[in-house]
Design a protein around this motif. Structure first.
Motif, short mmCIF file in Angstrom:
data_model
loop_
_atom_site.label_atom_id
_atom_site.label_comp_id
_atom_site.label_asym_id
_atom_site.label_seq_id
_atom_site.Cartn_x
_atom_site.Cartn_y
_atom_site.Cartn_z
N ARG A 101 25.03 30.47 87.97
CA ARG A 101 23.90 31.38 87.79
C ARG A 101 24.43 32.64 87.13
O ARG A 101 25.46 33.18 87.54
CB ARG A 101 23.24 31.70 89.13
N ALA A 102 23.73 33.07 86.11
CA ALA A 102 24.17 34.24 85.35
C ALA A 102 23.04 35.24 85.22
O ALA A 102 21.88 34.86 84.97
CB ALA A 102 24.66 33.82 83.97
N TRP A 103 23.37 36.51 85.41
CA TRP A 103 22.44 37.61 85.17
C TRP A 103 23.03 38.47 84.06
O TRP A 103 24.18 38.89 84.14
CB TRP A 103 22.26 38.46 86.42
N ILE A 104 22.23 38.71 83.02
CA ILE A 104 22.70 39.48 81.87
C ILE A 104 21.69 40.59 81.58
O ILE A 104 20.51 40.31 81.32
CB ILE A 104 22.87 38.59 80.63
N GLU A 105 22.16 41.83 81.61
CA GLU A 105 21.31 42.99 81.34
C GLU A 105 21.45 43.40 79.88
O GLU A 105 22.57 43.56 79.38
CB GLU A 105 21.70 44.15 82.25
N ALA A 110 14.49 41.93 72.37
CA ALA A 110 15.02 41.31 71.15
C ALA A 110 16.52 41.06 71.23
O ALA A 110 17.08 40.36 70.38
CB ALA A 110 14.70 42.20 69.94
N ASP A 111 17.17 41.61 72.25
CA ASP A 111 18.60 41.39 72.42
C ASP A 111 18.91 40.09 73.16
O ASP A 111 20.07 39.69 73.27
CB ASP A 111 19.23 42.55 73.21
N ILE A 112 17.88 39.42 73.68
CA ILE A 112 18.09 38.15 74.38
C ILE A 112 18.55 37.10 73.38
O ILE A 112 17.99 36.97 72.29
CB ILE A 112 16.79 37.70 75.08
N GLN A 113 19.58 36.36 73.75
CA GLN A 113 20.16 35.36 72.86
C GLN A 113 20.07 33.97 73.48
O GLN A 113 20.00 33.83 74.69
CB GLN A 113 21.63 35.69 72.58
N ASP A 114 20.09 32.99 72.63
CA ASP A 114 20.10 31.60 73.07
C ASP A 114 21.56 31.19 73.24
O ASP A 114 22.21 30.73 72.31
CB ASP A 114 19.41 30.70 72.04
N LEU A 115 22.08 31.38 74.46
CA LEU A 115 23.50 31.11 74.71
C LEU A 115 23.70 29.65 75.08
O LEU A 115 23.04 29.15 76.00
CB LEU A 115 24.00 32.01 75.84
N PRO A 116 24.61 28.96 74.42
CA PRO A 116 24.90 27.56 74.78
C PRO A 116 25.45 27.48 76.19
O PRO A 116 26.33 28.26 76.58
CB PRO A 116 25.95 27.13 73.74
N ALA A 117 24.93 26.55 76.98
CA ALA A 117 25.41 26.33 78.34
C ALA A 117 25.02 24.93 78.76
O ALA A 117 23.98 24.40 78.32
CB ALA A 117 24.82 27.36 79.29
N PRO A 118 25.79 24.29 79.63
CA PRO A 118 25.44 22.93 80.07
C PRO A 118 24.23 22.94 80.99
O PRO A 118 23.89 23.98 81.57
CB PRO A 118 26.70 22.48 80.82
N PRO A 119 23.55 21.80 81.15
CA PRO A 119 22.45 21.70 82.10
C PRO A 119 22.95 22.07 83.50
O PRO A 119 24.09 21.79 83.86
CB PRO A 119 22.04 20.23 82.03
N GLY A 120 22.09 22.69 84.27
CA GLY A 120 22.48 23.11 85.60
C GLY A 120 22.91 24.56 85.67
O GLY A 120 23.20 25.07 86.74
N VAL A 121 22.94 25.23 84.53
CA VAL A 121 23.28 26.65 84.48
C VAL A 121 21.99 27.45 84.29
O VAL A 121 21.24 27.20 83.35
CB VAL A 121 24.27 26.94 83.33
N GLU A 122 21.75 28.37 85.17
CA GLU A 122 20.53 29.20 85.13
C GLU A 122 20.90 30.60 84.67
O GLU A 122 21.71 31.28 85.29
CB GLU A 122 19.88 29.25 86.51
N VAL A 123 20.30 31.04 83.57
CA VAL A 123 20.57 32.36 83.01
C VAL A 123 19.32 33.23 83.17
O VAL A 123 18.23 32.85 82.74
CB VAL A 123 20.97 32.28 81.53
N THR A 124 19.47 34.38 83.80
CA THR A 124 18.39 35.34 83.98
C THR A 124 18.67 36.56 83.13
O THR A 124 19.71 37.22 83.30
CB THR A 124 18.26 35.75 85.46
N TRP A 125 17.76 36.87 82.21
CA TRP A 125 17.90 38.05 81.36
C TRP A 125 17.16 39.21 81.98
O TRP A 125 16.00 39.08 82.39
CB TRP A 125 17.37 37.76 79.97
N LEU A 126 17.79 40.36 82.04
CA LEU A 126 17.20 41.58 82.59
C LEU A 126 17.05 42.58 81.46
O LEU A 126 18.05 43.06 80.90
CB LEU A 126 18.10 42.16 83.69
N VAL A 127 15.81 42.89 81.09
CA VAL A 127 15.55 43.81 79.99
C VAL A 127 15.40 45.22 80.56
O VAL A 127 14.51 45.49 81.36
CB VAL A 127 14.29 43.40 79.21
N ARG A 128 16.29 46.10 80.17
CA ARG A 128 16.35 47.45 80.73
C ARG A 128 15.22 48.35 80.24
O ARG A 128 14.72 49.19 80.97
CB ARG A 128 17.71 48.06 80.39
N GLY A 129 14.84 48.21 78.98
CA GLY A 129 13.78 49.04 78.44
C GLY A 129 14.14 50.52 78.48
O GLY A 129 15.20 50.93 78.03
#
Length: 206
Positions: A101-105, A110-129
């Motif tokens: 599980r990954a959290w990325i701020e 528009a800074d959110i990217q399509d990061l390659p990762a294997p199935p089973g990996v959950e990525v949560t993007w946090l937009v600071r604004g």
């Protein structure tokens, strides 16, 4: 490599397989070890004051076993935009079947990217604004999350106070082994790089 454009920032944070090609004794207590291998053709140096982490195999291992999923052990990743190249490289490196599980701020949607990762990996993007960077958005998101159990391994990087707070939370409140929480403060809110370098030099002199 012909026709391939490499990102000089992202390539610094990759994992590379390397082999010892020679070792030379420099003195009674010093040996120079030279590493090589096809993957190192993509290695990008970072200039002065750079560091490299080595993962070595134990006796009987053909390659080092990295601290990722092993039978239901899982990985927690947390980073802000300053550590985005590193966390992206880690996600891409994770083997098939790994759970993470990954959290990325980031500052903007528009800074959110399509990061390659294997199935089973959950990525949560946090937009600071409009929230100021280093205000604890990343820390608070991880603290509020429902995790699948005790954290077996965590990698945290970004603003220094946020990183320290997350490490304390994982160790003291989530029961993580402090030796299994890798953390790195890339910057500190309210302090310039020159100020941080000055503090480091002062600490060394003391």
């Amino acid at each position: 490599m012909a026709g391939t454009t490499l990102d000089p920032v992202a390539t610094r944070f990759r994992f590379y397989q390397a082999q010892v090609v020679r070792a030379r004794r420099l003195g009674p207590t010093m040996t120079r070890v030279t590493l090589g291998g096809p993957q190192l053709t993509a290695f990008a140096g970072g200039g002065r004051d750079q560091s490299v982490n080595l993962f070595l195999p134990h006796p009987g291992q053909a390659a080092p076993v990295m601290p990722v999923d092993a039978g239901g052990d899982w990985t927690l990743l947390a980073a802000d935009e300053t550590a985005l190249p590193a966390v992206g490289a880690i996600l891409e490196w994770l083997p098939t079947g790994a759970r993470a599980r990954a959290w990325i701020e980031v500052p903007h949607v528009a800074d959110i990217q399509d990061l390659p990762a294997p199935p089973g990996v959950e990525v949560t993007w946090l937009v600071r604004g409009r929230t100021p960077p280093g205000s604890g958005l990343l820390r608070d998101a991880v603290r509020a999350a429902r995790l699948p159990g005790v954290v077996p391994y965590a990698w945290v990087a970004g603003e220094s106070a946020t990183v320290r707070g997350l490490r304390r939370h994982l160790v003291q409140e989530r029961g993580a082994d402090r030796r299994r929480v890798a953390f790195s403060g890339y910057w500190r809110r309210g302090a310039s790089e020159d100020a941080l370098r000055g503090e480091a030099l002062a600490g060394t002199a003391a």
